[in-house]
Scaffold this active site. Structure first.
Site, mmCIF file in Angstrom:
data_model
loop_
_atom_site.group_PDB
_atom_site.id
_atom_site.type_symbol
_atom_site.label_atom_id
_atom_site.label_comp_id
_atom_site.label_asym_id
_atom_site.label_seq_id
_atom_site.Cartn_x
_atom_site.Cartn_y
_atom_site.Cartn_z
ATOM 1 N N THR A 19 0.829 -1.209 0.000
ATOM 2 C CA THR A 19 0.000 0.000 0.000
ATOM 3 C C THR A 19 0.862 1.258 0.000
ATOM 4 O O THR A 19 0.665 2.163 -0.820
ATOM 5 C CB THR A 19 -0.887 0.024 1.264
ATOM 6 O OG1 THR A 19 -1.431 -1.271 1.452
ATOM 7 C CG2 THR A 19 -2.003 1.043 1.119
ATOM 8 N N GLU A 195 -8.165 -4.396 11.697
ATOM 9 C CA GLU A 195 -7.784 -5.604 10.969
ATOM 10 C C GLU A 195 -8.609 -6.791 11.466
ATOM 11 O O GLU A 195 -9.218 -6.738 12.532
ATOM 12 C CB GLU A 195 -6.304 -5.911 11.227
ATOM 13 C CG GLU A 195 -5.417 -4.707 11.167
ATOM 14 C CD GLU A 195 -4.332 -4.844 10.128
ATOM 15 O OE1 GLU A 195 -4.161 -5.944 9.577
ATOM 16 O OE2 GLU A 195 -3.657 -3.832 9.855
ATOM 17 N N LYS A 210 4.937 3.256 19.298
ATOM 18 C CA LYS A 210 5.045 4.677 18.980
ATOM 19 C C LYS A 210 5.472 5.479 20.209
ATOM 20 O O LYS A 210 6.264 6.417 20.115
ATOM 21 C CB LYS A 210 3.713 5.185 18.438
ATOM 22 C CG LYS A 210 3.389 4.592 17.054
ATOM 23 C CD LYS A 210 1.932 4.809 16.679
ATOM 24 C CE LYS A 210 1.642 4.256 15.288
ATOM 25 N NZ LYS A 210 0.184 4.164 15.023
ATOM 26 N N GLY A 314 -2.774 4.996 6.910
ATOM 27 C CA GLY A 314 -3.278 4.994 5.536
ATOM 28 C C GLY A 314 -2.129 5.150 4.560
ATOM 29 O O GLY A 314 -1.107 5.755 4.874
#
Lengths: 441, 441
Positions: A19, A195, A210, A314
């Site tokens: 992606t 997911e 993160k 994204g």
């Protein structure tokens, strides 16, 4: 044969063509003129490492594809390596080989930097290589660059953020529509926000990785994902969310990186890095972060409170962050320089969760008889936990007590909850949630 | 005599020692060890240019002070010049002399960069000098660096922001307490949020200068403050604010920099840069920016919507931004490189306000008789302006009509309002305000 170009371009090896990778390739192609104008020389794709050669890839010259990533990253005609494979291996081995071979590196690899940042940052230092990784945290939100560069002359106290879009979407649905966790998760899965196996998101693993990267940058110290205290949102109930709403708060999964002041008042004791669902006041800017958006609040001594908001994931947003880094390293190449090097000179310890100072919201189903409040209050006092507010509601079977504490060590708060569970007047501990971003001491 | 230092430091000339300058000096002194660790060598103050030598300045060695700024910026032992004087001259002359003499420059000078950025950026290009100016827009909010660097591989459509704290404070008070403009301004002055002469803020000059700088960066094109369409907030009434509230909106003074798509759909026609009070939906993240905070929303093709939020002014936040830039240019010096150069390669025209596409909210006091709506609607149709919603309220003397339009060229909307004023059934145009950040076409 192509005509000879007047300016030699910079050649990019792309590792991964899923992606994000295919979006990076598309942007490099479609915005080639813009990129050249901003860099000074053209960027060219030298090759793309993929796992399988037989898949059709729109707009990509099949001659660029290779399954031999290691040869690609060390090829003489490659200047910059962009890694969007993810995972620990072979990504680590490829990045190290690329830096050793003198390539500049752009990566979106959160897992690797959170688990073994030390090795990767160490290699960048050792080989004098550029290492940029804006896309690893919070997608396109320019967050790492401000922390690495803009705030580098300031003193960061705290980073408080919503860094996982899936869990924010689920909690937002629970808050807006009163949905339960299971129902909200299903909806998120149908819409593609979660997911099929949602573990990494809903159990907080993604947010913890993160948080580790953010803490390293904010406090110039070593923090790995394993150092991060982590609680997910699977146990957040509709009752927790309703309880938050009743007190003008909202439940968010927060990543919190905090300096813990020592006696010198200067963050000397260590840092606390943690991920858990917590109540924050609705008036706080983070409370208005809806759906799958991300936002990170940074508190620094001189800069005050800053917030960075945007799409945290994204293909397109992540590719935008990669492109920004790609332009930066390309410009560095053109002028023969390099970007900021990670300096981990402040070796602050990561404190255990028990020593972290927090506040609790506790909702109890209690027996409907006199003396209940006194017994409950005594349990708090026994653990040296001070009560900020208490309210009693309902009667008989529905008798409830809601207690919000002042700030106390997490271990004392947890021990208090254990103590409450043992009281015979407490029928059930209905909800326990930490309270954050609320300046009550 | 001091002992010889093992590493030679970088020497900084500071121009100006007011609120920001003295804070920069203080941070350089107090965070010297941190700064050295982050840069690799120590930073030293080589001199401070001031207008008067006779004022006492706490913590500052009087031997550093000079009134001869021009000699200071060209001195051989100076590496970096930090300019926090503000205004056009002598700041421009000093920055140009410094860059010509090979110094790197950090400036917070919004007025100069908005009025004559071309000269200053041109000198940086010509002399190969580093020119950093994060503090010129939105104080400590790291906004310019993300635009210059992180989003450099993306395509920015729009920058929409609250860039003036004084006017946001005033409008927030009007919204929260129903105060009139005069009353809210007085309160802002008492609290130090507004100056004794508030013209630069309330008439939008400050915001227009910032809009010019943001547009230059976002669209890589020349825009000066004089190109910016500017309307202040002095004519915003309590009725305007109440009208906004009634439709779930809030009035904010916005700086808007927008690409206007041509027939090729790619921003070919030009850019629109404007500052005016407008209604935005309360659900928009900018609506929750309270008091004197600033926030800037950036919309880019791949990155999507981003927001940057923080304190937009004040000595400490501005000094933090200056320090971040100082560390960046110092690091560049150490590694013998330089930062990104302003490239204004897209010479897009700045479109006149009349050609800008906007939406209007119009509140009319009308005669209470039949046929009013038909006559009003006809006036809109005559100017080819499509109505999105209309509502009629009140009776007799209080009869009111509220019209919200679809998007149309501003000139057509303005002509419609003029036409409405001429209708005998319209007793008064009670409120006219643009509508922004609302995705209705």
């Amino acid at each position: 044969m192509k005509p000879t170009e007047s300016k030699p371009g910079l050649r990019v090896a792309l590792l991964g063509c899923g992606t994000v990778g295919s979006e990076v390739a598309r942007l490099m192609r479609e915005q080639a003129a813009d990129l050249e104008a901003r860099i000074g020389v053209p960027l060219e794709l030298a090759g793309i490492a993929v796992r399988r050669l037989d898949r059709r890839r729109e707009g990509i010259d099949p001659a660029l594809l290779t399954t031999d990533a290691l040869s690609l990253v060390t090829r003489d005609d490659v200047d910059i390596v962009v890694e969007v494979i993810g995972g620990i291996e072979p990504a680590r081995q490829l990045l190290l080989a690329a830096m050793k071979a003198g390539k500049a590196v752009v990566t979106a690899n959160k897992a690797l930097l959170a688990q073994d940042g030390e090795t990767v940052f160490g290699a960048a230092r050792e080989y004098g290589a550029d290492l940029y990784y804006e896309a690893a945290v919070a997608g396109a939100i320019p967050l790492l660059r401000p922390l690495r560069e803009s705030l580098v002359g300031d003193h960061v106290h705290r980073v408080l953020g919503i860094v996982n879009g899936t869990t924010n979407y689920i909690l937002d649905q629970m808050d807006t529509h009163g949905a339960g966790f299971g129902e909200a998760l299903e909806e998120a899965q149908e819409l593609g926000y979660a997911e099929a196996d949602p573990t990494a998101d809903v159990e907080g693993f993604d947010a913890a990785a993160k948080a580790a990267i953010l803490a390293q940058l904010a406090f110039h110290t070593h923090v790995t994902a394993a150092d991060v205290h982590r609680e997910g949102i699977t146990e957040v109930t509709a009752a927790d969310v309703a309880g938050a709403r009743a007190r003008g708060s909202v439940v968010k999964l927060l990543a919190i990186c905090e300096r813990v002041p020592g006696d010198d008042g200067d963050g000397g004791r260590g840092v606390s890095v943690r991920v858990y669902p917590a109540m924050i006041p609705r008036s706080h800017p983070l409370a208005s972060v809806r759906e799958a958006y991300n936002a990170v609040f940074v508190e620094a001594r001189s800069a005050g409170s800053l917030m960075f908001y945007g799409a945290g994931a994204g293909g397109a947003p992540t590719a935008s962050a990669v492109l920004g880094d790609l332009v930066a390293v390309a410009r560095n190449r053109v002028i023969g320089s390099r970007g900021p090097v990670e300096v981990t000179y402040a070796e602050l310890p990561v404190l255990p969760m028990g020593e972290t100072i927090t506040r609790y919201y506790i909702q109890l189903d209690v027996a409907d008889r006199s003396g209940v409040l006194a017994q409950v209050a005594e349990e708090f006092a026994r653990h040296d936990v001070s009560i900020q507010a208490v309210s009693q509601d309902g009667q008989g079977e529905d008798a409830q007590l809601v207690v919000v504490t002042h700030r106390a060590p997490d271990a004392a708060l947890a021990a208090t909850v254990e103590g409450l569970r043992g009281l015979d007047i407490v029928r059930r501990v209905a909800s326990v949630m930490r309270v954050e971003a609320d300046e009550t001491p």
